[in-house]
Motif scaffolding. Sequence first.
Motif, PDB file in Angstrom:
ATOM      1  N   ARG A   1       0.837  -1.198   0.000  1.00 47.74           N
ATOM      2  CA  ARG A   1       0.000   0.000   0.000  1.00 47.74           C
ATOM      3  C   ARG A   1       0.873   1.249   0.000  1.00 47.74           C
ATOM      4  NH1 ARG A   1      -4.122  -0.266   3.071  1.00 47.74           N
ATOM      5  NH2 ARG A   1      -3.950  -2.453   3.695  1.00 47.74           N
ATOM      6  N   GLU A   2       0.384   2.299  -0.590  1.00 44.10           N
ATOM      7  CA  GLU A   2       1.102   3.568  -0.622  1.00 44.10           C
ATOM      8  C   GLU A   2       0.983   4.240   0.744  1.00 44.10           C
ATOM      9  OE1 GLU A   2       1.211   7.595  -3.436  1.00 44.10           O
ATOM     10  OE2 GLU A   2       0.038   5.824  -4.022  1.00 44.10           O
ATOM     11  N   PRO A   3       2.071   4.825   1.261  1.00 46.12           N
ATOM     12  CA  PRO A   3       2.011   5.490   2.574  1.00 46.12           C
ATOM     13  C   PRO A   3       0.935   6.568   2.613  1.00 46.12           C
ATOM     14  CG  PRO A   3       4.284   5.267   1.852  1.00 46.12           C
ATOM     15  CD  PRO A   3       3.432   4.857   0.689  1.00 46.12           C
ATOM     16  N   GLU A   4       0.251   6.643   3.751  1.00 47.79           N
ATOM     17  CA  GLU A   4      -0.784   7.664   3.928  1.00 47.79           C
ATOM     18  C   GLU A   4      -0.150   9.016   4.197  1.00 47.79           C
ATOM     19  OE1 GLU A   4      -3.985   6.749   6.663  1.00 47.79           O
ATOM     20  OE2 GLU A   4      -3.474   4.611   6.561  1.00 47.79           O
TER      21      GLU A   4
ATOM     22  N   GLY B   1       3.057   8.290   6.899  1.00 44.79           N
ATOM     23  CA  GLY B   1       4.354   7.810   6.441  1.00 44.79           C
ATOM     24  C   GLY B   1       4.399   6.307   6.272  1.00 44.79           C
ATOM     25  N   PRO B   2       5.570   5.774   5.963  1.00 41.56           N
ATOM     26  CA  PRO B   2       5.727   4.334   5.758  1.00 41.56           C
ATOM     27  C   PRO B   2       5.304   3.548   6.993  1.00 41.56           C
ATOM     28  CG  PRO B   2       7.667   5.522   4.997  1.00 41.56           C
ATOM     29  CD  PRO B   2       6.813   6.514   5.747  1.00 41.56           C
ATOM     30  N   SER B   3       4.851   2.319   6.764  1.00 39.27           N
ATOM     31  CA  SER B   3       4.358   1.489   7.862  1.00 39.27           C
ATOM     32  C   SER B   3       4.708   0.035   7.596  1.00 39.27           C
ATOM     33  CB  SER B   3       2.839   1.656   7.998  1.00 39.27           C
ATOM     34  OG  SER B   3       2.173   1.010   6.919  1.00 39.27           O
ATOM     35  N   SER B   4       4.137  -0.847   8.382  1.00 39.40           N
ATOM     36  CA  SER B   4       4.355  -2.283   8.170  1.00 39.40           C
ATOM     37  C   SER B   4       3.658  -2.769   6.906  1.00 39.40           C
ATOM     38  CB  SER B   4       3.833  -3.070   9.381  1.00 39.40           C
ATOM     39  OG  SER B   4       2.439  -2.853   9.563  1.00 39.40           O
ATOM     40  N   GLY B   5       2.781  -1.956   6.339  1.00 44.38           N
ATOM     41  CA  GLY B   5       2.046  -2.361   5.149  1.00 44.38           C
ATOM     42  C   GLY B   5       2.528  -1.739   3.859  1.00 44.38           C
ATOM     43  N   THR B   6       3.661  -1.013   3.904  1.00 47.58           N
ATOM     44  CA  THR B   6       4.107  -0.266   2.722  1.00 47.58           C
ATOM     45  C   THR B   6       5.432  -0.757   2.140  1.00 47.58           C
ATOM     46  OG1 THR B   6       5.329   1.390   4.024  1.00 47.58           O
ATOM     47  CG2 THR B   6       2.978   1.826   3.601  1.00 47.58           C
ATOM     48  N   GLY B   7       6.029  -1.768   2.739  1.00 49.43           N
ATOM     49  CA  GLY B   7       7.389  -2.153   2.387  1.00 49.43           C
ATOM     50  C   GLY B   7       7.623  -2.424   0.911  1.00 49.43           C
ATOM     51  N   PHE B   8       6.710  -3.174   0.290  1.00 47.56           N
ATOM     52  CA  PHE B   8       6.936  -3.533  -1.103  1.00 47.56           C
ATOM     53  C   PHE B   8       6.652  -2.361  -2.042  1.00 47.56           C
ATOM     54  CE2 PHE B   8       6.998  -7.618   0.900  1.00 47.56           C
ATOM     55  CZ  PHE B   8       7.975  -8.286   0.182  1.00 47.56           C
ATOM     56  N   TRP B   9       5.767  -1.471  -1.662  1.00 44.74           N
ATOM     57  CA  TRP B   9       5.585  -0.232  -2.439  1.00 44.74           C
ATOM     58  C   TRP B   9       6.870   0.584  -2.374  1.00 44.74           C
ATOM     59  CZ3 TRP B   9       6.008   4.955  -1.572  1.00 44.74           C
ATOM     60  CH2 TRP B   9       5.456   5.803  -2.543  1.00 44.74           C
TER      61      TRP B   9
ATOM     62  N   ILE C   1      -0.962 -15.450  -0.140  1.00 43.74           N
ATOM     63  CA  ILE C   1      -1.846 -14.290  -0.233  1.00 43.74           C
ATOM     64  C   ILE C   1      -3.310 -14.702  -0.060  1.00 43.74           C
ATOM     65  CG2 ILE C   1      -2.751 -12.560  -1.849  1.00 43.74           C
ATOM     66  CD1 ILE C   1      -0.018 -11.830  -0.729  1.00 43.74           C
ATOM     67  N   GLN C   2      -4.022 -13.938   0.767  1.00 43.14           N
ATOM     68  CA  GLN C   2      -5.438 -14.187   1.029  1.00 43.14           C
ATOM     69  C   GLN C   2      -6.293 -13.167   0.282  1.00 43.14           C
ATOM     70  OE1 GLN C   2      -6.874 -16.584   2.652  1.00 43.14           O
ATOM     71  NE2 GLN C   2      -5.367 -17.470   4.054  1.00 43.14           N
ATOM     72  N   ARG C   3      -7.320 -13.666  -0.400  1.00 45.13           N
ATOM     73  CA  ARG C   3      -8.221 -12.766  -1.113  1.00 45.13           C
ATOM     74  C   ARG C   3      -8.978 -11.847  -0.164  1.00 45.13           C
ATOM     75  NH1 ARG C   3      -8.761 -13.840  -6.456  1.00 45.13           N
ATOM     76  NH2 ARG C   3      -8.211 -15.920  -7.229  1.00 45.13           N
ATOM     77  N   ASN C   4      -9.293 -12.344   1.030  1.00 50.77           N
ATOM     78  CA  ASN C   4     -10.076 -11.515   1.954  1.00 50.77           C
ATOM     79  C   ASN C   4      -9.204 -10.635   2.845  1.00 50.77           C
ATOM     80  OD1 ASN C   4      -9.014 -13.395   3.683  1.00 50.77           O
ATOM     81  ND2 ASN C   4     -10.946 -13.933   4.682  1.00 50.77           N
ATOM     82  N   SER C   5      -7.914 -10.545   2.511  1.00 51.82           N
ATOM     83  CA  SER C   5      -7.007  -9.694   3.287  1.00 51.82           C
ATOM     84  C   SER C   5      -6.386  -8.585   2.440  1.00 51.82           C
ATOM     85  CB  SER C   5      -5.886 -10.546   3.904  1.00 51.82           C
ATOM     86  OG  SER C   5      -6.407 -11.511   4.788  1.00 51.82           O
ATOM     87  N   ASN C   6      -6.764  -8.525   1.162  1.00 47.31           N
ATOM     88  CA  ASN C   6      -6.186  -7.532   0.260  1.00 47.31           C
ATOM     89  C   ASN C   6      -7.284  -6.946  -0.625  1.00 47.31           C
ATOM     90  OD1 ASN C   6      -2.979  -8.068   0.437  1.00 47.31           O
ATOM     91  ND2 ASN C   6      -4.058 -10.036   0.482  1.00 47.31           N
ATOM     92  N   THR C   7      -7.356  -5.636  -0.687  1.00 53.83           N
ATOM     93  CA  THR C   7      -8.350  -4.997  -1.544  1.00 53.83           C
ATOM     94  C   THR C   7      -7.972  -5.184  -3.015  1.00 53.83           C
ATOM     95  OG1 THR C   7      -7.148  -2.904  -1.572  1.00 53.83           O
ATOM     96  CG2 THR C   7      -8.781  -3.227   0.201  1.00 53.83           C
ATOM     97  N   LEU C   8      -8.934  -4.909  -3.887  1.00 54.01           N
ATOM     98  CA  LEU C   8      -8.641  -4.967  -5.319  1.00 54.01           C
ATOM     99  C   LEU C   8      -7.524  -3.987  -5.697  1.00 54.01           C
ATOM    100  CD1 LEU C   8     -12.199  -5.280  -6.908  1.00 54.01           C
ATOM    101  CD2 LEU C   8     -10.431  -7.042  -6.745  1.00 54.01           C
ATOM    102  N   LYS C   9      -7.459  -2.878  -4.991  1.00 50.21           N
ATOM    103  CA  LYS C   9      -6.404  -1.906  -5.235  1.00 50.21           C
ATOM    104  C   LYS C   9      -5.033  -2.530  -5.000  1.00 50.21           C
ATOM    105  CE  LYS C   9      -4.059   1.938  -5.659  1.00 50.21           C
ATOM    106  NZ  LYS C   9      -3.702   2.453  -7.015  1.00 50.21           N
ATOM    107  N   LEU C  10      -4.893  -3.331  -3.943  1.00 50.89           N
ATOM    108  CA  LEU C  10      -3.609  -3.954  -3.639  1.00 50.89           C
ATOM    109  C   LEU C  10      -3.253  -5.022  -4.674  1.00 50.89           C
ATOM    110  CD1 LEU C  10      -3.891  -4.214   0.252  1.00 50.89           C
ATOM    111  CD2 LEU C  10      -2.803  -2.415  -1.124  1.00 50.89           C
ATOM    112  N   PHE C  11      -4.258  -5.785  -5.130  1.00 51.72           N
ATOM    113  CA  PHE C  11      -4.012  -6.723  -6.223  1.00 51.72           C
ATOM    114  C   PHE C  11      -3.587  -5.968  -7.479  1.00 51.72           C
ATOM    115  CE2 PHE C  11      -6.287  -9.886  -3.689  1.00 51.72           C
ATOM    116  CZ  PHE C  11      -5.626 -11.053  -4.037  1.00 51.72           C
TER     117      PHE C  11
END
Length: 306
Positions: free
Chosen positions: A152-155, A159-167, A182-192
């Motif tokens: 995910r892109e940093p808010e 700023g950067p977080s545990s969810g932004t590393g690969f971005w 990867i879980q379908r119910n743990s990632n929004t379509l935006k993340l896919f």
Amino acid sequence: MNNIWQGRLDGEELLFHRIFQRVKEETNYDLISTKDFVLHGFAVDEGVRRNKGREGAKDAPDIIRKNISNFPVIRPDFTLLDFGNITCDGENLEDAQNSLAKNVSKVLLKNGRSVVFGGGHEVTYAHYLGVKTAFPEQKIGIINIDAHFDNREPENGVGPSSGTGFWQIAQGGPINSLHIGIQRNSNTLKLFDTAHQYGMKYILADEIFFENLPSIYQRINDLAESVDYLYLTICMDVFNSSIAPGVSASAYNGIFADAAFMHLYRHILKSEKLLALDVAEVNPLYDIQDRTARLAATLVNEWFMI
């Protein structure tokens, strides 16, 4: 840390050794030898806080140490150098990440093998940065065993977080990553969509079963053959909450550390290109009987035994 590195003492001869007998607490990076395993704790979960997860992972490194201490040593040449924990000063996540990256690069330039006990999954960007600092001209492949893409892109204002590393990694150029679990119910379509845009390859949790292992092996091999070095990161929230209850974001439908998973996992560990591994998101505040910490320790120990 001598009170952490403890275990059953069966004897001083090599055949009796357990990991706690082969750990050297160290501060001098010049003493690292080729193929030494070198450990840092990343006692940080500021990225988890920023990502609105359950805080507490900063306390995991020493708990994982305790859970790995008593495993028997399988390889006679095994050495583990422990350089202690990196912490976060207030909310200054970026300084903590840069400190880890700097230390990891020292390890790899001495031909050691980097092991990091997290901490939140913000460790990924720091660990990768250390690999890239050591080998700026080489192509680095990343295998992320995780329920989430963490792309995910940093808010703004966060700023950067545990969810932004690969971005963050992708901003530095083409990314070579394979995300397993990867879980379908743990990632929004935006993340896919972000994964597709950046060419991040993935294997869904539902795809991990015995009959599918040849296909998974091929995808792992394809990545390994296309890069110079491999870095493996494991987010413990990929596992089912019954075996990994102590994480920052638990998963009732996560994968199990069953025979199929362990086969593919050991396949990754056997790669001669693997030079860095970390475990992240163990949260002792929510763990039960150290199940999650013990599983994390077991997964790291698999590399020690290869």
